[in-house]
Design a protein around this motif. Structure first.
Motif, PDB file in Angstrom:
ATOM      1  N   GLU A   1      12.398  10.678   3.796  1.00 59.99           N
ATOM      2  CA  GLU A   1      11.989  10.080   4.461  1.00 59.99           C
ATOM      3  C   GLU A   1      11.099   8.891   3.998  1.00 59.99           C
ATOM      4  OE1 GLU A   1       7.436  11.046   6.503  1.00 59.99           O
ATOM      5  OE2 GLU A   1       8.329  12.727   6.404  1.00 59.99           O
TER       6      GLU A   1
ATOM      7  N   THR B   1      12.496   5.105   6.422  1.00 61.65           N
ATOM      8  CA  THR B   1      11.600   3.991   7.352  1.00 61.65           C
ATOM      9  C   THR B   1      10.756   3.229   6.365  1.00 61.65           C
ATOM     10  OG1 THR B   1       9.661   6.041   5.729  1.00 61.65           O
ATOM     11  CG2 THR B   1      10.662   6.939   8.127  1.00 61.65           C
TER      12      THR B   1
ATOM     13  N   ASP C   1       8.231   3.068   4.827  1.00 68.38           N
ATOM     14  CA  ASP C   1       6.824   3.165   5.540  1.00 68.38           C
ATOM     15  C   ASP C   1       5.545   2.972   4.119  1.00 68.38           C
ATOM     16  OD1 ASP C   1       7.535   3.472   8.227  1.00 68.38           O
ATOM     17  OD2 ASP C   1       6.466   5.830   8.270  1.00 68.38           O
TER      18      ASP C   1
END
Length: 260
Positions: free
Chosen positions: A160, A164, A166
């Motif tokens: 993840e 992403t 992020d």
């Protein structure tokens, strides 16, 4: 080489290595990678150094690879050489027989994030941010990131974060197990060196052997692990440090370990 991009200070058996390209957020170019490699090799060979603190100058720990430098590399052979050298930095940190503490003073992104993960202990400021930013610029994680991050946070969370790109804040990094502790910005340095001084007073042979085995623990089965423990414990039991530790315990005083 006109001016070093990495600073080294040694005091009270603690080596402080500071990435020093603050205007570029301590991003990695060929010069910084070479300077950091040279510094790590020097620290590795210095028996007077017990603990290493790795940090960045300015607002960032390291923003990762210097994008302007990366796009300037047209020859794939040169590109591969640079990425391999960056990976070797992580390897030097991981295999060094001294504890390495990352003092993350700001953004740790891309290879900067992974360089922090390569360290044994990660302390960070409340303002710190962490990001696997590679996918946002069409790259894959380097500096041993695809080896280190799944070990720290698990396979699915690593995917993840990498898919992403992020940014996560310091509290999230703590909750995920990316960092050991989070401190107010103004006390980060004090708390980091307080812990470093504790490690300086520890038995260096013990710490070195612990680090080596823990780093390989994922590759060991139970029987191999217990056999290895028996071998290493036998070595430790014959050291002067072990004898000093027992004597200090009996005398109710702090031990003075000499790494012998």
């Amino acid at each position: 080489m006109s001016q070093k991009t990495v600073l080294l200070e040694v005091k009270d058996a603690i080596a402080t290595i500071t990435l020093d390209r603050p205007k570029a957020l301590n991003s990695l170019n060929d010069e910084l990678v070479d300077d950091l490699t040279e510094t790590l090799e020097k620290v590795k060979k210095d028996d007077e150094i017990r603990v290493v603190v790795l940090t960045g100058n300015g607002k960032a720990f390291s923003a990762g690879g210097d994008l302007n430098y990366l796009v300037s590399i047209e020859d794939p052979i040169c590109a591969r050489k640079f990425i391999s050298k960056a990976g070797n930095i992580a390897s030097l940190v991981i295999t060094m027989d001294k504890p390495v503490i990352a003092m993350v003073n700001g953004v740790a992104a891309g290879a900067g994030f992974n360089l922090a993960l390569a360290c044994d202990i990660v302390y960070c400021a409340e303002s710190s941010r962490f990001g696997q930013s590679f996918a946002k610029v069409g790259l894959v994680p380097d500096c041993a990131g695809m080896f280190l991050l799944p070990k720290a946070v698990g396979t699915h969370k690593a995917k993840e974060l990498m898919f992403t790109g992020d940014l996560i804040d310091a509290k999230t990094a703590l909750d995920l197990g990316v960092v050991n502790k989070v401190f107010p910005d103004e006390t980060l340095r004090e708390e980091t060196y307080k812990f470093a001084k504790r490690l300086v007073r520890s038995a260096p042979i013990s710490l070195s052997l612990m680090k080596k085995v823990i780093n390989k623990s994922g590759d060991l089965d139970l029987d191999t692990a217990t056999e290895l423990e028996a071998d290493l414990q036998t070595i430790c039991m014959k050291t002067a440090d072990h004898k000093e530790g027992v004597k200090a315990f009996m005398e109710k005083r702090a031990p003075v370990f000499k790494g012998k």
